[in-house]
Design a protein around this motif. Structure first.
Motif, short mmCIF file in Angstrom:
data_model
loop_
_atom_site.label_atom_id
_atom_site.label_comp_id
_atom_site.label_asym_id
_atom_site.label_seq_id
_atom_site.Cartn_x
_atom_site.Cartn_y
_atom_site.Cartn_z
N GLU A 123 0.83 -1.21 0.00
CA GLU A 123 0.00 0.00 0.00
C GLU A 123 0.86 1.26 0.00
N ARG A 124 1.91 1.25 0.80
CA ARG A 124 2.80 2.42 0.82
C ARG A 124 3.52 2.60 -0.52
N LEU A 125 3.90 1.48 -1.13
CA LEU A 125 4.58 1.54 -2.42
C LEU A 125 3.65 2.12 -3.48
N PHE A 126 2.41 1.66 -3.53
CA PHE A 126 1.47 2.14 -4.54
C PHE A 126 1.16 3.62 -4.34
N ALA A 127 1.17 4.06 -3.09
CA ALA A 127 0.88 5.47 -2.80
C ALA A 127 2.07 6.38 -3.08
N SER A 128 3.24 5.79 -3.28
CA SER A 128 4.46 6.61 -3.41
C SER A 128 4.62 7.26 -4.77
N SER A 129 4.03 6.66 -5.81
CA SER A 129 4.18 7.23 -7.15
C SER A 129 3.11 6.70 -8.08
N HIS A 130 2.86 7.45 -9.14
CA HIS A 130 1.89 7.01 -10.15
C HIS A 130 2.36 5.72 -10.82
N SER A 131 3.66 5.60 -11.03
CA SER A 131 4.21 4.42 -11.70
C SER A 131 3.90 3.15 -10.92
N PHE A 132 4.13 3.17 -9.61
CA PHE A 132 3.86 1.98 -8.80
C PHE A 132 2.36 1.75 -8.63
N GLU A 133 1.58 2.82 -8.57
CA GLU A 133 0.13 2.65 -8.49
C GLU A 133 -0.40 1.96 -9.74
N ARG A 134 0.11 2.38 -10.89
CA ARG A 134 -0.30 1.76 -12.15
C ARG A 134 0.17 0.31 -12.21
N LEU A 135 1.37 0.06 -11.74
CA LEU A 135 1.89 -1.31 -11.69
C LEU A 135 0.95 -2.20 -10.89
N GLY A 136 0.55 -1.74 -9.71
CA GLY A 136 -0.34 -2.54 -8.88
C GLY A 136 -1.65 -2.85 -9.58
N ARG A 137 -2.21 -1.87 -10.26
CA ARG A 137 -3.48 -2.09 -10.97
C ARG A 137 -3.32 -3.10 -12.10
N LEU A 138 -2.25 -2.97 -12.87
CA LEU A 138 -2.05 -3.86 -14.01
C LEU A 138 -1.75 -5.29 -13.58
N VAL A 139 -0.98 -5.46 -12.52
CA VAL A 139 -0.69 -6.81 -12.02
C VAL A 139 -1.97 -7.45 -11.48
N THR A 140 -2.79 -6.68 -10.78
CA THR A 140 -4.06 -7.21 -10.26
C THR A 140 -4.97 -7.65 -11.40
N VAL A 141 -5.07 -6.83 -12.44
CA VAL A 141 -5.87 -7.19 -13.61
C VAL A 141 -5.34 -8.46 -14.26
N HIS A 142 -4.02 -8.55 -14.38
CA HIS A 142 -3.37 -9.73 -14.97
C HIS A 142 -3.76 -11.00 -14.23
N THR A 143 -3.69 -10.97 -12.90
CA THR A 143 -4.01 -12.17 -12.12
C THR A 143 -5.50 -12.50 -12.21
N MET A 144 -6.35 -11.48 -12.27
CA MET A 144 -7.78 -11.71 -12.40
C MET A 144 -8.13 -12.35 -13.74
N VAL A 145 -7.47 -11.90 -14.79
CA VAL A 145 -7.73 -12.47 -16.12
C VAL A 145 -7.30 -13.94 -16.17
N LEU A 146 -6.13 -14.24 -15.61
CA LEU A 146 -5.67 -15.64 -15.58
C LEU A 146 -6.65 -16.51 -14.82
N LYS A 147 -7.13 -16.01 -13.68
CA LYS A 147 -8.08 -16.76 -12.87
C LYS A 147 -9.38 -17.00 -13.64
N ASP A 148 -9.88 -15.97 -14.32
CA ASP A 148 -11.12 -16.11 -15.09
C ASP A 148 -10.96 -17.09 -16.24
N LYS A 149 -9.80 -17.05 -16.91
CA LYS A 149 -9.56 -17.99 -18.00
C LYS A 149 -9.58 -19.43 -17.50
N TRP A 150 -8.96 -19.64 -16.32
CA TRP A 150 -8.93 -20.99 -15.77
C TRP A 150 -10.33 -21.45 -15.37
N GLN A 151 -11.11 -20.58 -14.74
CA GLN A 151 -12.46 -20.94 -14.34
C GLN A 151 -13.32 -21.22 -15.56
N THR A 152 -13.11 -20.47 -16.64
CA THR A 152 -13.86 -20.71 -17.88
C THR A 152 -13.52 -22.08 -18.46
#
Length: 207
Positions: A123-152
């Motif tokens: 949380e502190r890392l994501f709040a420290s800069s836009h770059s890390f905040e964007r990183l957190g969002r993209l990694v979260t989306v990546h893991t969600m997509v993989l999970k959805d593909k597997w469930q499908t």
């Protein structure tokens, strides 16, 4: 037995940083000054539990070495929902993000080394800069997509197609994981899994 935890140096973290740079072009300065000081390496023995059901997951883990599974239990029966190897993330994600008790166990299938980040440091890392905040969002989306593909795949594909696709895309894991675990992960009855493996051996020269 508690995991052996150590600071992370650049050499150990190289694959982790490469993984993150798929999503955001982190600078060397960002890696050295902001990321590496807040992550640690943790070592686990084969069959050692990394996190337990009923406890709040405190770590997001990148697998540097080894093989790890995630599962839940109904009575004495185990249901595996994830098997991951080097280069992948694993944790009880819902518990990690919501700060509520986990329904899952996370366990090393082989002697394993993970690079871990706590929720508070994340949380502190994501709040420290836009770059890390964007990183957190993209990694979260990546893991969600993989999970959805597997469930499908569990819903849409036949057991045979799931098995064949897994063999095609994850043949190395097939050699490293006990058959009963793979059958659970693929949601295939053990006897059916054995039959598929037998058919695969018979057909291999023609593949």
């Amino acid at each position: 037995m508690l995991p052996l935890s150590m600071p992370v140096n650049e050499k150990i973290a190289a694959d982790f940083v490469k993984f993150l740079r798929q999503f955001v072009p982190l600078t060397d300065t960002e890696v050295k000054k902001e990321l590496l000081p807040i992550v640690s390496t943790r070592e686990f023995a084969k069959k050692q539990v990394i996190s337990k059901a009923g406890e709040v997951e405190n770590y997001m883990n990148f697998i540097s070495k080894g093989l790890i599974r995630k599962y839940y239990k109904t009575g004495e029966e185990e249901h595996i929902v994830q098997i991951s190897r080097e280069g992948h993330l694993i944790s009880a994600q819902e518990s990690f993000y919501t700060r509520t008790p986990s329904e899952y166990f996370v366990e090393a299938l082989e002697p394993s080394v993970v690079i871990s980040l706590t929720f508070e440091d994340m949380e502190r890392l994501f709040a420290s800069s836009h770059s890390f905040e964007r990183l957190g969002r993209l990694v979260t989306v990546h893991t969600m997509v993989l999970k959805d593909k597997w469930q499908t795949s569990l819903i849409m594909q036949s057991p045979r197609d799931r098995f064949l696709n897994f063999v095609e895309n994850h043949h190395e894991i097939l050699q490293r994981v006990p058959q009963k675990y793979l059958a659970s992960y693929l949601n295939i009855k053990p006897e059916t899994f054995s039959r598929f493996k037998h058919l695969l051996r018979l057909k291999r020269p023609a593949l």
